[in-house]
Design an enzyme around this catalytic site. Sequence first.
Site, PDB file in Angstrom:
ATOM      1  N   SER B  28       0.826  -1.211   0.000  1.00 44.44           N
ATOM      2  CA  SER B  28       0.000   0.000   0.000  1.00 44.44           C
ATOM      3  C   SER B  28       0.856   1.255   0.000  1.00 44.44           C
ATOM      4  O   SER B  28       0.348   2.360  -0.137  1.00 44.44           O
ATOM      5  CB  SER B  28      -0.933  -0.012   1.203  1.00 44.44           C
ATOM      6  OG  SER B  28      -0.170   0.028   2.380  1.00 44.44           O
ATOM      7  N   CYS B  29       2.163   1.093   0.182  1.00 44.51           N
ATOM      8  CA  CYS B  29       3.074   2.238   0.056  1.00 44.51           C
ATOM      9  C   CYS B  29       3.099   2.674  -1.420  1.00 44.51           C
ATOM     10  O   CYS B  29       2.627   1.962  -2.295  1.00 44.51           O
ATOM     11  CB  CYS B  29       4.493   1.846   0.460  1.00 44.51           C
ATOM     12  SG  CYS B  29       4.707   1.624   2.232  1.00 44.51           S
ATOM     13  N   VAL B  30       3.696   3.847  -1.654  1.00 48.04           N
ATOM     14  CA  VAL B  30       3.792   4.341  -3.025  1.00 48.04           C
ATOM     15  C   VAL B  30       5.236   4.720  -3.319  1.00 48.04           C
ATOM     16  O   VAL B  30       5.874   5.409  -2.522  1.00 48.04           O
ATOM     17  CB  VAL B  30       2.883   5.570  -3.237  1.00 48.04           C
ATOM     18  CG1 VAL B  30       3.056   6.134  -4.640  1.00 48.04           C
ATOM     19  CG2 VAL B  30       1.426   5.200  -3.009  1.00 48.04           C
ATOM     20  N   GLY B  91       0.316   1.636  -4.018  1.00 45.86           N
ATOM     21  CA  GLY B  91      -1.020   1.997  -3.525  1.00 45.86           C
ATOM     22  C   GLY B  91      -2.011   0.846  -3.572  1.00 45.86           C
ATOM     23  O   GLY B  91      -3.214   1.048  -3.741  1.00 45.86           O
TER      24      GLY B  91
END
Lengths: 214, 155
Positions: B28-30, B91
């Site tokens: 979910s990090c970008v 994401g």
Amino acid sequence: MKQSKNDIKLTKGDIDAIKEILSIGAANAATGLSEMTHSRVKINYPYIFNYYKLKEIPSLIGKPQDMMANIHMEIKGKIGKKIEPIGNFFLLFKLKEAIEFVNILRKQNIKELDDYGKDILKETANTIAGISFESISSFLEFKILESLPDISVDLLNSTIDPILSSIANEGDKTLVFISNFFVNDTKIKSHFSIVFHPRLYLLLIKKLRPEYKK
Amino acid sequence: MEKKFYISMGEFKVSKGDTILESLGVGSCVAVCLYDSKNKIGGMAHIMLPQASKNISSNNMSAEQILDEMIKGLHAKGCKNLDLTAKIIGGASMYEFLKNRVGVKNILAVKDKLMNEKIPTIAEDIFGNQGRNIWFNLNDGKVVVAKSFSGTIEI
């Protein structure tokens, strides 16, 4: 200088005391796992329990790109009338070993993790979380509520980063407990891990040092 | 010889020329890759936190703070915002029941910031429900994205 609540740190003695409680929980979980699988389950010593920077946490378990089956449950505490987040529980297997573990329970030889296999892993996490939280719950003197187990089969870092993001607002370090189980001697390794909510240490301090008032 | 740098959660790196910037296991990090093709200068940021924290014990940088720092780093190497383009990767929603929607929030925060800085996004591989390994080549600005279950693409 005004001391903020967050400046009060747990001492080594405090950490040892909590580690002991968590170890009992992990040992109970191992017994539960052994009963479920009718296999020998060994716990690996020593446990990991300390403060870690959030970004360091995945490396306590493996490489960022390892393919894992990670079962996650949110843990909340019923403190007085309030329900507050106290941490996140993970049961992690390398994907290959997760499949072997499912095969032990199903007495089959599946090659890929299917939905039924995932349900088995979720149910395993649910069972051992329930058993192991009893010791923590009685120590902290509040009821622990667990969310439904949820599974992510993917790269190690990617299965943990949504959870770390959710606590990144509270602090850049948090308490982490990890213990390893070996099912069937050393064939299948499973990580039993709790990443505590940074706010929990206030509750722990109140418990360990009754003289400390909010 | 190419240099290789690993960018872990909440960090960024700016470099020039023969360099690969790498982020592994992005859920979910970008990962934001900014590139100046004239000067072959670029930077990669690994963003985990959409909004700045109000809690004093958190030094984790938000999307805006980390991009600010990275853009400053690019300016220090002689880049201008006009010459920069962005590629955004990540994401994802990794869990079915997790309600924090942090992947979506990260993407929105990144897009807001890039719009304010007037840096155009020329490629993206975002959302979905799988993790990604990402390599950003500063020789040509190409980004290789290896998804866990649907192969490798170049953007």
